[in-house]
Design an enzyme around this catalytic site. Sequence first.
Site, PDB file in Angstrom:
ATOM      1  N   ASP A 101      37.622  43.975  37.357  1.00 53.83           N
ATOM      2  CA  ASP A 101      36.946  43.083  38.306  1.00 53.83           C
ATOM      3  C   ASP A 101      35.954  43.817  39.209  1.00 53.83           C
ATOM      4  OD1 ASP A 101      38.561  41.070  37.256  1.00 53.83           O
ATOM      5  OD2 ASP A 101      40.163  41.583  38.659  1.00 53.83           O
ATOM      6  N   HIS A 110      35.251  37.814  33.075  1.00 52.77           N
ATOM      7  CA  HIS A 110      34.006  38.264  33.706  1.00 52.77           C
ATOM      8  C   HIS A 110      33.314  37.021  34.213  1.00 52.77           C
ATOM      9  CE1 HIS A 110      34.275  42.208  31.889  1.00 52.77           C
ATOM     10  NE2 HIS A 110      34.472  41.644  30.727  1.00 52.77           N
ATOM     11  N   ARG A 132      53.007  45.897  13.061  1.00 50.13           N
ATOM     12  CA  ARG A 132      52.364  45.492  11.800  1.00 50.13           C
ATOM     13  C   ARG A 132      52.835  44.151  11.267  1.00 50.13           C
ATOM     14  NH1 ARG A 132      53.110  51.261  10.778  1.00 50.13           N
ATOM     15  NH2 ARG A 132      54.371  50.775  12.583  1.00 50.13           N
ATOM     16  N   ARG A 180      45.020  34.532  40.998  1.00 53.61           N
ATOM     17  CA  ARG A 180      45.824  35.263  41.990  1.00 53.61           C
ATOM     18  C   ARG A 180      44.922  35.965  43.010  1.00 53.61           C
ATOM     19  NH1 ARG A 180      49.544  39.069  38.326  1.00 53.61           N
ATOM     20  NH2 ARG A 180      47.627  39.142  37.132  1.00 53.61           N
ATOM     21  N   ARG A 217      43.491  38.904  44.958  1.00 56.91           N
ATOM     22  CA  ARG A 217      43.386  40.325  44.617  1.00 56.91           C
ATOM     23  C   ARG A 217      43.734  41.193  45.824  1.00 56.91           C
ATOM     24  NH1 ARG A 217      37.553  39.579  41.565  1.00 56.91           N
ATOM     25  NH2 ARG A 217      38.382  38.715  39.634  1.00 56.91           N
ATOM     26  N   THR A 258      23.531  44.114  45.120  1.00 56.12           N
ATOM     27  CA  THR A 258      23.518  43.823  46.553  1.00 56.12           C
ATOM     28  C   THR A 258      23.817  42.351  46.855  1.00 56.12           C
ATOM     29  OG1 THR A 258      21.141  43.456  46.434  1.00 56.12           O
ATOM     30  CG2 THR A 258      21.867  45.674  47.049  1.00 56.12           C
TER      31      THR A 258
HETATM   32  P1  GTP Z   1      34.503  42.106  35.910  1.00 54.49           P
HETATM   33  O1  GTP Z   1      35.848  41.688  35.408  1.00 54.49           O
HETATM   34  O2  GTP Z   1      34.357  43.543  36.200  1.00 54.49           O
HETATM   35  O3  GTP Z   1      33.379  41.563  35.081  1.00 54.49           O
HETATM   36  O4  GTP Z   1      34.341  41.453  37.301  1.00 54.49           O
HETATM   37  P2  GTP Z   1      34.573  39.948  37.498  1.00 54.49           P
HETATM   38  O5  GTP Z   1      33.401  39.233  36.934  1.00 54.49           O
HETATM   39  O6  GTP Z   1      35.932  39.560  37.056  1.00 54.49           O
HETATM   40  O7  GTP Z   1      34.619  39.823  39.020  1.00 54.49           O
HETATM   41  P3  GTP Z   1      34.711  38.411  39.751  1.00 54.49           P
HETATM   42  O8  GTP Z   1      35.356  37.363  38.980  1.00 54.49           O
HETATM   43  O9  GTP Z   1      35.210  38.703  41.096  1.00 54.49           O
HETATM   44  O10 GTP Z   1      33.201  38.064  39.749  1.00 54.49           O
HETATM   45  C1  GTP Z   1      32.371  38.801  40.428  1.00 54.49           C
HETATM   46  C2  GTP Z   1      31.608  37.822  41.250  1.00 54.49           C
HETATM   47  O11 GTP Z   1      31.000  38.558  42.242  1.00 54.49           O
HETATM   48  C3  GTP Z   1      30.556  37.145  40.410  1.00 54.49           C
HETATM   49  O12 GTP Z   1      30.438  35.810  40.798  1.00 54.49           O
HETATM   50  C4  GTP Z   1      29.317  37.930  40.741  1.00 54.49           C
HETATM   51  O13 GTP Z   1      28.152  37.156  40.709  1.00 54.49           O
HETATM   52  C5  GTP Z   1      29.624  38.396  42.151  1.00 54.49           C
HETATM   53  N1  GTP Z   1      29.023  39.687  42.433  1.00 54.49           N
HETATM   54  C6  GTP Z   1      28.698  40.670  41.572  1.00 54.49           C
HETATM   55  N2  GTP Z   1      28.116  41.693  42.215  1.00 54.49           N
HETATM   56  C7  GTP Z   1      28.087  41.342  43.515  1.00 54.49           C
HETATM   57  C8  GTP Z   1      27.606  41.981  44.697  1.00 54.49           C
HETATM   58  O14 GTP Z   1      27.067  43.074  44.660  1.00 54.49           O
HETATM   59  N3  GTP Z   1      27.776  41.325  45.855  1.00 54.49           N
HETATM   60  C9  GTP Z   1      28.361  40.104  45.930  1.00 54.49           C
HETATM   61  N4  GTP Z   1      28.499  39.542  47.116  1.00 54.49           N
HETATM   62  N5  GTP Z   1      28.817  39.469  44.840  1.00 54.49           N
HETATM   63  C10 GTP Z   1      28.679  40.072  43.669  1.00 54.49           C
HETATM   64  P1  IMP Z   2      48.101  42.283  30.950  1.00 56.01           P
HETATM   65  O1  IMP Z   2      46.875  43.004  30.530  1.00 56.01           O
HETATM   66  O2  IMP Z   2      47.925  40.787  30.979  1.00 56.01           O
HETATM   67  O3  IMP Z   2      49.302  42.717  30.164  1.00 56.01           O
HETATM   68  O4  IMP Z   2      48.400  42.687  32.468  1.00 56.01           O
HETATM   69  C1  IMP Z   2      48.804  43.993  32.828  1.00 56.01           C
HETATM   70  C2  IMP Z   2      48.173  44.393  34.157  1.00 56.01           C
HETATM   71  O5  IMP Z   2      46.771  44.522  33.982  1.00 56.01           O
HETATM   72  C3  IMP Z   2      48.359  43.379  35.276  1.00 56.01           C
HETATM   73  O6  IMP Z   2      48.450  44.081  36.497  1.00 56.01           O
HETATM   74  C4  IMP Z   2      47.058  42.578  35.246  1.00 56.01           C
HETATM   75  O7  IMP Z   2      46.774  42.003  36.491  1.00 56.01           O
HETATM   76  C5  IMP Z   2      46.082  43.678  34.898  1.00 56.01           C
HETATM   77  N1  IMP Z   2      44.845  43.228  34.217  1.00 56.01           N
HETATM   78  C6  IMP Z   2      44.659  43.030  32.897  1.00 56.01           C
HETATM   79  N2  IMP Z   2      43.395  42.674  32.632  1.00 56.01           N
HETATM   80  C7  IMP Z   2      42.754  42.651  33.806  1.00 56.01           C
HETATM   81  C8  IMP Z   2      41.400  42.393  34.186  1.00 56.01           C
HETATM   82  O8  IMP Z   2      40.509  42.102  33.380  1.00 56.01           O
HETATM   83  N3  IMP Z   2      41.120  42.484  35.519  1.00 56.01           N
HETATM   84  C9  IMP Z   2      42.059  42.830  36.415  1.00 56.01           C
HETATM   85  N4  IMP Z   2      43.322  43.092  36.122  1.00 56.01           N
HETATM   86  C10 IMP Z   2      43.673  43.010  34.819  1.00 56.01           C
HETATM   87 MG    MG Z   3      37.364  40.370  35.816  1.00 59.52          MG
END
Ligand code: GTP
Ligand code: IMP
Ligand code: MG
Length: 339
Positions: free
Chosen positions: A13, A43, A141, A256, A258, A325
């Site tokens: 994340d 993502h 397997r 959940r 974070r 940013t």
């Molecule tokens: P990854 O699993 O690493 O891809 O991250 P994520 O996509 O799960 O993170 P999350 O669900 O929290 O999503 C990130 C959110 O934060 C998205 O809506 C992005 O557009 C936003 N975001 C990304 N970079 C920035 C930033 O630099 N500043 C802010 N305020 N928001 C951001």
């Molecule tokens: P699992 O991958 O579902 O077995 O979860 C194992 C651990 O990895 C837990 O702590 C999850 O919250 C964490 N985890 C798995 N994938 C992600 C992800 O993409 N982002 C954040 N935490 C993750």
């Molecule tokens: Mg993520």
Amino acid sequence: MPSYIVVGGQWGDEGKGSIIAYLAIHDKPEVIARGGVGTNAGHSVFINGKKYAVRQLPTGFMNENARLLVGAGVLVDPEVFFHELEHLKDFNVEGRVGLDYRCTVIEPGHKELDRSNGYLHGKIGTTGSGCGPANADRALRKAKQVKDLKELEPYLTDVAQEVNDALDEGKLVLVEGTQGFGLSLYYGSYPYVTSKDTSASAMASDVGIGPTRVDDVIVVFKSFPTRVGAGPFPTEMSEEEADRMDLVEYGTVTGRRRRVGWFDFEFARYSARINGATMLAITMLDKYDKEAFGVTEFDKLPKKAKDFIAEIEEKVGVPVGLIKTGPELEHIIDLRENI
Ligand code: GTP
Ligand code: IMP
Ligand code: MG
């Protein structure tokens, strides 16, 4: 750089989704291949004010000229796959998607076990997406592969072959990592980890390219790291402090809350080393310094934000090439030409 991998440097994340989206549009890779565990990863990316979340398909879907591939190492949940084809239909994904025929299938029983098992759900705090049980069956397997499912037949391909052919032809290939280094089955805080290695080498293996074919590794860090689920988090701050600093986030897959912590330079240095980082991407700089919000040129950043970037470069020992940013795609500083 003909091939590059983007991976998370912390506990997932980090905002890889938004970095990948920028690269997909700006660099125009012809092939975008997803590695990582499977549908446990979420993502999210903002495009024109609308939020899209993907758990199965590559996050670079918005580049409508790219082939979108899911590597052999990635678990496939057919339900999530078909849901995303529908969710992303405005981006014309249907005809561009390829699943490696060897991918392991997540079956309903894997999800049930992941959600009901006291150890996985209770102690480790898994995402409940069935990934751990599916990978366990693969190791035993006895798991199914996507080639065994009739409904997935139109999407089957040899991803390793496609990616290597693309590299032979001099095409740009973007490999997307998921999760983060701290969740690696080998290098993370075992047993509070996911069911596979999550370092850059694993991502290369997932999509079928050898280490000698990887030109660049971009490791993504967020200014305030987060962790969902159980496990050690040495720089964690209290919930009250996170509330006060406006740092509260919720998971894309599980919803959940974070856990949030301070940037851990020592951990980041170790993570960058094992990942073989050639460049760093820093996200959420606006959360570190509100004045940095939306800035697109390094020189226009406030001093506090510039000092933070300089401190990261010095302590981690790798140059910063990309800085986010803000949430929108254009909220980015691209310094790669200077590296
Ligand atoms: P990854 O699993 O690493 O891809 O991250 P994520 O996509 O799960 O993170 P999350 O669900 O929290 O999503 C990130 C959110 O934060 C998205 O809506 C992005 O557009 C936003 N975001 C990304 N970079 C920035 C930033 O630099 N500043 C802010 N305020 N928001 C951001
Ligand atoms: P699992 O991958 O579902 O077995 O979860 C194992 C651990 O990895 C837990 O702590 C999850 O919250 C964490 N985890 C798995 N994938 C992600 C992800 O993409 N982002 C954040 N935490 C993750
Ligand atoms: Mg993520």
